[in-house]
Write a protein that holds these residues in place. Structure first.
Motif, PDB file in Angstrom:
ATOM      1  N   GLU A  25       0.835  -1.209   0.000  1.00 40.24           N
ATOM      2  CA  GLU A  25       0.000   0.000   0.000  1.00 40.24           C
ATOM      3  C   GLU A  25       0.867   1.255   0.000  1.00 40.24           C
ATOM      4  O   GLU A  25       0.499   2.271  -0.565  1.00 40.24           O
ATOM      5  CB  GLU A  25      -0.919   0.029   1.222  1.00 40.24           C
ATOM      6  CG  GLU A  25      -2.070  -0.969   1.165  1.00 40.24           C
ATOM      7  CD  GLU A  25      -1.609  -2.419   1.354  1.00 40.24           C
ATOM      8  OE1 GLU A  25      -0.552  -2.636   1.969  1.00 40.24           O
ATOM      9  OE2 GLU A  25      -2.309  -3.321   0.852  1.00 40.24           O
ATOM     10  N   ASP A  26       2.013   1.172   0.664  1.00 39.27           N
ATOM     11  CA  ASP A  26       2.903   2.335   0.737  1.00 39.27           C
ATOM     12  C   ASP A  26       3.901   2.359  -0.415  1.00 39.27           C
ATOM     13  O   ASP A  26       4.665   3.297  -0.565  1.00 39.27           O
ATOM     14  CB  ASP A  26       3.665   2.333   2.066  1.00 39.27           C
ATOM     15  CG  ASP A  26       2.708   2.399   3.245  1.00 39.27           C
ATOM     16  OD1 ASP A  26       1.709   3.144   3.155  1.00 39.27           O
ATOM     17  OD2 ASP A  26       2.944   1.695   4.238  1.00 39.27           O
ATOM     18  N   ARG A  27       3.909   1.309  -1.219  1.00 45.68           N
ATOM     19  CA  ARG A  27       4.832   1.255  -2.361  1.00 45.68           C
ATOM     20  C   ARG A  27       4.138   1.597  -3.663  1.00 45.68           C
ATOM     21  O   ARG A  27       4.795   1.759  -4.671  1.00 45.68           O
ATOM     22  CB  ARG A  27       5.441  -0.151  -2.497  1.00 45.68           C
ATOM     23  CG  ARG A  27       6.457  -0.520  -1.427  1.00 45.68           C
ATOM     24  CD  ARG A  27       7.260  -1.741  -1.852  1.00 45.68           C
ATOM     25  NE  ARG A  27       6.432  -2.812  -2.372  1.00 45.68           N
ATOM     26  CZ  ARG A  27       6.168  -3.943  -1.711  1.00 45.68           C
ATOM     27  NH1 ARG A  27       6.674  -4.164  -0.537  1.00 45.68           N
ATOM     28  NH2 ARG A  27       5.403  -4.849  -2.269  1.00 45.68           N
ATOM     29  N   GLY A  28       2.802   1.641  -3.674  1.00 43.46           N
ATOM     30  CA  GLY A  28       2.151   1.979  -4.932  1.00 43.46           C
ATOM     31  C   GLY A  28       0.836   1.272  -5.159  1.00 43.46           C
ATOM     32  O   GLY A  28       0.148   1.547  -6.127  1.00 43.46           O
ATOM     33  N   GLY A  29       0.435   0.347  -4.285  1.00 43.32           N
ATOM     34  CA  GLY A  29      -0.849  -0.310  -4.426  1.00 43.32           C
ATOM     35  C   GLY A  29      -0.784  -1.756  -4.014  1.00 43.32           C
ATOM     36  O   GLY A  29       0.303  -2.287  -3.872  1.00 43.32           O
ATOM     37  N   PRO A  30      -1.948  -2.374  -3.828  1.00 40.53           N
ATOM     38  CA  PRO A  30      -1.990  -3.768  -3.393  1.00 40.53           C
ATOM     39  C   PRO A  30      -1.312  -4.687  -4.405  1.00 40.53           C
ATOM     40  O   PRO A  30      -1.303  -4.394  -5.604  1.00 40.53           O
ATOM     41  CB  PRO A  30      -3.488  -4.090  -3.297  1.00 40.53           C
ATOM     42  CG  PRO A  30      -4.230  -2.847  -3.593  1.00 40.53           C
ATOM     43  CD  PRO A  30      -3.276  -1.802  -4.067  1.00 40.53           C
ATOM     44  N   LEU A  31      -0.758  -5.760  -3.922  1.00 43.30           N
ATOM     45  CA  LEU A  31      -0.006  -6.684  -4.757  1.00 43.30           C
ATOM     46  C   LEU A  31      -0.695  -8.052  -4.705  1.00 43.30           C
ATOM     47  O   LEU A  31      -0.869  -8.609  -3.631  1.00 43.30           O
ATOM     48  CB  LEU A  31       1.417  -6.776  -4.201  1.00 43.30           C
ATOM     49  CG  LEU A  31       2.461  -7.538  -5.001  1.00 43.30           C
ATOM     50  CD1 LEU A  31       2.707  -6.855  -6.340  1.00 43.30           C
ATOM     51  CD2 LEU A  31       3.768  -7.618  -4.214  1.00 43.30           C
ATOM     52  N   SER A  32      -1.083  -8.582  -5.857  1.00 43.98           N
ATOM     53  CA  SER A  32      -1.742  -9.892  -5.879  1.00 43.98           C
ATOM     54  C   SER A  32      -0.716 -10.997  -5.667  1.00 43.98           C
ATOM     55  O   SER A  32       0.488 -10.795  -5.849  1.00 43.98           O
ATOM     56  CB  SER A  32      -2.457 -10.100  -7.211  1.00 43.98           C
ATOM     57  OG  SER A  32      -1.496 -10.346  -8.217  1.00 43.98           O
ATOM     58  N   ALA A  33      -1.213 -12.172  -5.319  1.00 40.87           N
ATOM     59  CA  ALA A  33      -0.322 -13.319  -5.090  1.00 40.87           C
ATOM     60  C   ALA A  33       0.465 -13.634  -6.361  1.00 40.87           C
ATOM     61  O   ALA A  33       1.663 -13.896  -6.311  1.00 40.87           O
ATOM     62  CB  ALA A  33      -1.140 -14.526  -4.645  1.00 40.87           C
ATOM     63  N   GLY A  34      -0.225 -13.569  -7.501  1.00 40.93           N
ATOM     64  CA  GLY A  34       0.448 -13.883  -8.766  1.00 40.93           C
ATOM     65  C   GLY A  34       1.552 -12.886  -9.079  1.00 40.93           C
ATOM     66  O   GLY A  34       2.644 -13.263  -9.527  1.00 40.93           O
TER      67      GLY A  34
END
Ligand code: HEC
Length: 100
Positions: free
Chosen positions: A79-88
């Motif tokens: 969230e602090d790096r640029g947005g949510p990250l999916s598992a894939g």
């Protein structure tokens, strides 16, 4: 023979997933071969080369955070790096890092 071929395949560097890397600002703190604000991706790959399940641990850490392994500064959450990250996407990034 079979073993060495397999090893070569496993360590061949994968292409950079540029969109993800940009979106998550990985290169803001990391470089591929010179330690800067964070360990280089090459150092990280070396460090985990012989660790079984390292990628699972790192994917989880990229998505949910965890305690620092290299120093006092932990990595910021997605969230602090640029947005949510999916598992894939986490998997793609970790496989790329570990291939360096
Ligand atoms: C704000 C700076 C920053 C950004 C942005 C950043 N990192 Fe990191 N990263 C760090 C720091 C600091 C460490 C060392 C933390 C530690 O000791 O676990 C680290 C550690 C790591 C590790 C090793 C973790 C461990 O437990 O050994 C991996 C893999 C990694 N980063 C990948 C990435 C990827 C992929 C991205 C982009 C999605 C990224 N980082 C973005 C600062 C950053």
């Amino acid at each position: 023979m079979a073993v060495s071929l397999q090893a070569a395949g496993a360590f061949a560097e994968l292409p950079e997933p540029t969109d993800l890397v940009d979106q998550q600002h990985c290169m803001f703190c990391h470089t591929s071969d010179a330690p800067f604000l964070a360990p280089s991706f090459h150092q990280i790959a070396e460090h985990y080369r012989d660790t079984p399940n390292a990628s699972t641990m790192l994917e989880d850490k990229l998505r949910h955070g965890g305690k620092a392994h290299w120093g006092d500064m932990a990595m910021p959450l997605p969230e602090d790096r640029g947005g949510p990250l999916s598992a894939g996407d986490a998997r793609t990034l970790v496989r790329w890092v570990l291939s360096q």
